[in-house]
Write a protein that holds these residues in place. Sequence first.
Motif, PDB file in Angstrom:
ATOM      1  N   GLN A 152       0.860  -1.182   0.000  1.00 19.83           N
ATOM      2  CA  GLN A 152       0.000   0.000   0.000  1.00 19.83           C
ATOM      3  C   GLN A 152       0.898   1.235   0.000  1.00 19.83           C
ATOM      4  N   LEU A 153       0.569   2.186  -0.853  1.00 18.86           N
ATOM      5  CA  LEU A 153       1.311   3.446  -0.871  1.00 18.86           C
ATOM      6  C   LEU A 153       1.216   4.093   0.505  1.00 18.86           C
ATOM      7  N   THR A 154       2.361   4.300   1.124  1.00 15.28           N
ATOM      8  CA  THR A 154       2.414   4.804   2.491  1.00 15.28           C
ATOM      9  C   THR A 154       3.345   6.009   2.553  1.00 15.28           C
ATOM     10  N   PHE A 155       2.792   7.144   2.942  1.00 18.39           N
ATOM     11  CA  PHE A 155       3.589   8.351   3.129  1.00 18.39           C
ATOM     12  C   PHE A 155       4.132   8.370   4.558  1.00 18.39           C
ATOM     13  N   TYR A 156       5.255   9.022   4.737  1.00 15.04           N
ATOM     14  CA  TYR A 156       5.765   9.214   6.093  1.00 15.04           C
ATOM     15  C   TYR A 156       6.474  10.558   6.181  1.00 15.04           C
ATOM     16  N   TYR A 157       6.518  11.090   7.397  1.00 17.18           N
ATOM     17  CA  TYR A 157       7.082  12.428   7.621  1.00 17.18           C
ATOM     18  C   TYR A 157       7.863  12.451   8.920  1.00 17.18           C
ATOM     19  N   ASP A 158       8.714  13.435   9.042  1.00 19.33           N
ATOM     20  CA  ASP A 158       9.478  13.632  10.268  1.00 19.33           C
ATOM     21  C   ASP A 158       8.667  14.522  11.201  1.00 19.33           C
ATOM     22  N   GLY A 159       8.138  13.922  12.266  1.00 15.24           N
ATOM     23  CA  GLY A 159       7.307  14.664  13.206  1.00 15.24           C
ATOM     24  C   GLY A 159       8.049  15.764  13.931  1.00 15.24           C
ATOM     25  N   ALA A 160       9.380  15.742  13.909  1.00 20.94           N
ATOM     26  CA  ALA A 160      10.150  16.825  14.519  1.00 20.94           C
ATOM     27  C   ALA A 160      10.140  18.074  13.647  1.00 20.94           C
ATOM     28  N   PRO A 188       8.889   8.326 -13.225  1.00 20.02           N
ATOM     29  CA  PRO A 188       8.467   7.149 -13.988  1.00 20.02           C
ATOM     30  C   PRO A 188       9.422   6.911 -15.158  1.00 20.02           C
ATOM     31  N   PRO A 189       9.634   5.678 -15.586  1.00 17.46           N
ATOM     32  CA  PRO A 189       8.865   4.484 -15.243  1.00 17.46           C
ATOM     33  C   PRO A 189       9.287   3.756 -13.973  1.00 17.46           C
ATOM     34  N   SER A 190      10.044   4.414 -13.084  1.00 18.81           N
ATOM     35  CA  SER A 190      10.260   3.806 -11.773  1.00 18.81           C
ATOM     36  C   SER A 190       8.907   3.421 -11.185  1.00 18.81           C
ATOM     37  N   PHE A 191       8.826   2.222 -10.625  1.00 18.10           N
ATOM     38  CA  PHE A 191       7.566   1.750 -10.064  1.00 18.10           C
ATOM     39  C   PHE A 191       7.022   2.735  -9.032  1.00 18.10           C
ATOM     40  N   TYR A 192       7.915   3.282  -8.202  1.00 16.10           N
ATOM     41  CA  TYR A 192       7.469   4.195  -7.147  1.00 16.10           C
ATOM     42  C   TYR A 192       6.924   5.492  -7.745  1.00 16.10           C
ATOM     43  N   GLY A 193       7.595   5.985  -8.761  1.00 14.81           N
ATOM     44  CA  GLY A 193       7.125   7.193  -9.399  1.00 14.81           C
ATOM     45  C   GLY A 193       5.787   6.997 -10.081  1.00 14.81           C
ATOM     46  N   THR A 194       5.634   5.882 -10.775  1.00 12.38           N
ATOM     47  CA  THR A 194       4.366   5.598 -11.447  1.00 12.38           C
ATOM     48  C   THR A 194       3.244   5.453 -10.427  1.00 12.38           C
ATOM     49  N   PHE A 196       3.052   6.962  -7.508  1.00 13.56           N
ATOM     50  CA  PHE A 196       2.696   8.307  -7.051  1.00 13.56           C
ATOM     51  C   PHE A 196       1.807   9.001  -8.080  1.00 13.56           C
ATOM     52  N   VAL A 197       2.127   8.858  -9.352  1.00 12.44           N
ATOM     53  CA  VAL A 197       1.323   9.479 -10.409  1.00 12.44           C
ATOM     54  C   VAL A 197      -0.086   8.874 -10.417  1.00 12.44           C
ATOM     55  N   LYS A 198      -0.201   7.569 -10.217  1.00 16.66           N
ATOM     56  CA  LYS A 198      -1.521   6.948 -10.147  1.00 16.66           C
ATOM     57  C   LYS A 198      -2.322   7.495  -8.963  1.00 16.66           C
ATOM     58  N   GLN A 199      -1.655   7.690  -7.827  1.00 15.44           N
ATOM     59  CA  GLN A 199      -2.343   8.266  -6.670  1.00 15.44           C
ATOM     60  C   GLN A 199      -2.850   9.669  -6.991  1.00 15.44           C
ATOM     61  N   ALA A 200      -1.999  10.465  -7.621  1.00 12.39           N
ATOM     62  CA  ALA A 200      -2.414  11.817  -8.005  1.00 12.39           C
ATOM     63  C   ALA A 200      -3.577  11.780  -8.993  1.00 12.39           C
ATOM     64  N   LEU A 201      -3.572  10.787  -9.885  1.00 13.97           N
ATOM     65  CA  LEU A 201      -4.675  10.650 -10.840  1.00 13.97           C
ATOM     66  C   LEU A 201      -5.975  10.322 -10.115  1.00 13.97           C
TER      67      LEU A 201
END
Length: 393
Positions: A152-160, A188-194, A196-201
């Motif tokens: 599953q596409l999972t974002f993460y951030y630095d809480g600090a 893209p065509p990196s799997f991760y980049g593609t 992210f683009v699908k999520q944006a779509l």
Amino acid sequence: MRLFLVLATAFISVFSHANNSWSDIEQQAKGQTVYFNAWAGADNINAYIRWAGEQVKQRYGVELEHVKITDTANVVSRILAEKVSGRTNGGSVDLVWVNGENFRALKEAKLLYGPFSQDLPNLALTDTNSPALQYDFTIPVEGYESPWGGAQLTFYYDGARIKQAPTSMQALLGYLQQSPGLFSYPAPPSFYGTTFVKQALFETIDDTAQLYQPVDKQNFNKATSKLWAYLDQLHPLMWRRGQSFPSGSGQMQQLLNDGELSIAFSFNPNDPAAAIEQGLLPESVRSYVHQVGTVGNTHFLAIPFNSDASAGAMVVANFLLSPEAQARKADLTYWGDPTVLALDKLSAEQQQFFAGQQNQASLSAADRAKVLGEPHATWVALLEAEWLRRYSQ
């Protein structure tokens, strides 16, 4: 006569296990070498496959050779070339780790052995009625793949550095307008980049229902117009002003650890938690998904039509579905890849394998439930081609 023998051999190879018991298949597998073509871009995954190889050799007498690859599409091309050349047995690939796009190509070209997965004893430990196991990028699995892990596409951030995560594409844009340069994604065509683009779509298209149908090439530009307008706004606000892109999830993780990024993402929900365990990310990192959900799927294993070690490949696939192997894969200290097993189908002893496999950066159960099914596989090629046309340097 020679042609008849070749066809007969291929027929026997494909259907030799159809009426056999599982013990018969295990007996056939002894002494076989299984050439497992799998992505080799992470040391922890390679180490896990080595461990699995040791186990199947010790328990079943099967040799597992990890053929390290960078792009599964190249494996699909190799199998197709073997079919065209008449190599109907003795193929170079016995087991392959595939995504939905490659599964579609293999299935449509009739390059798969099977159906076989319904014969694996450990498949009964999964939720076989789940759409996530019945379909791969909307393509019916029909027994031609064995499930291996969840994603599953999972974002993460630095809480600090960030008090509140931007839980939509629009919120991400707003964050970068205030704090430019602190996010990026692989090209893209990196799997991760593609992905992210699908999520944006998903978050910009007017009607998401059309994403689950074969792409309408005549309507593609209209359907994606808001996606490109969004990326046109996003790119100048990204790391290096969108003039260069990270190479993959590993570099995004490193950039966040170094403070160059505040937000990154992975397609493994446990990656941030595992990275904290391994000292690769600070303990202030937290994971999240978008309010509408994020793209997710199941990743599978398939056997090519011309494998001479299909019994061995089935034994390996079944072992990789065992509670022991699935728990080790899900363990943050080894890989952290989520299990495909239905834990309520396991015994109390088997469930203990999965105890204590989370930390403060793990996704909540509520977030794990927010999964957007992958678009139909035909969308991928057009999205990647149009992205490259617009943004490649």
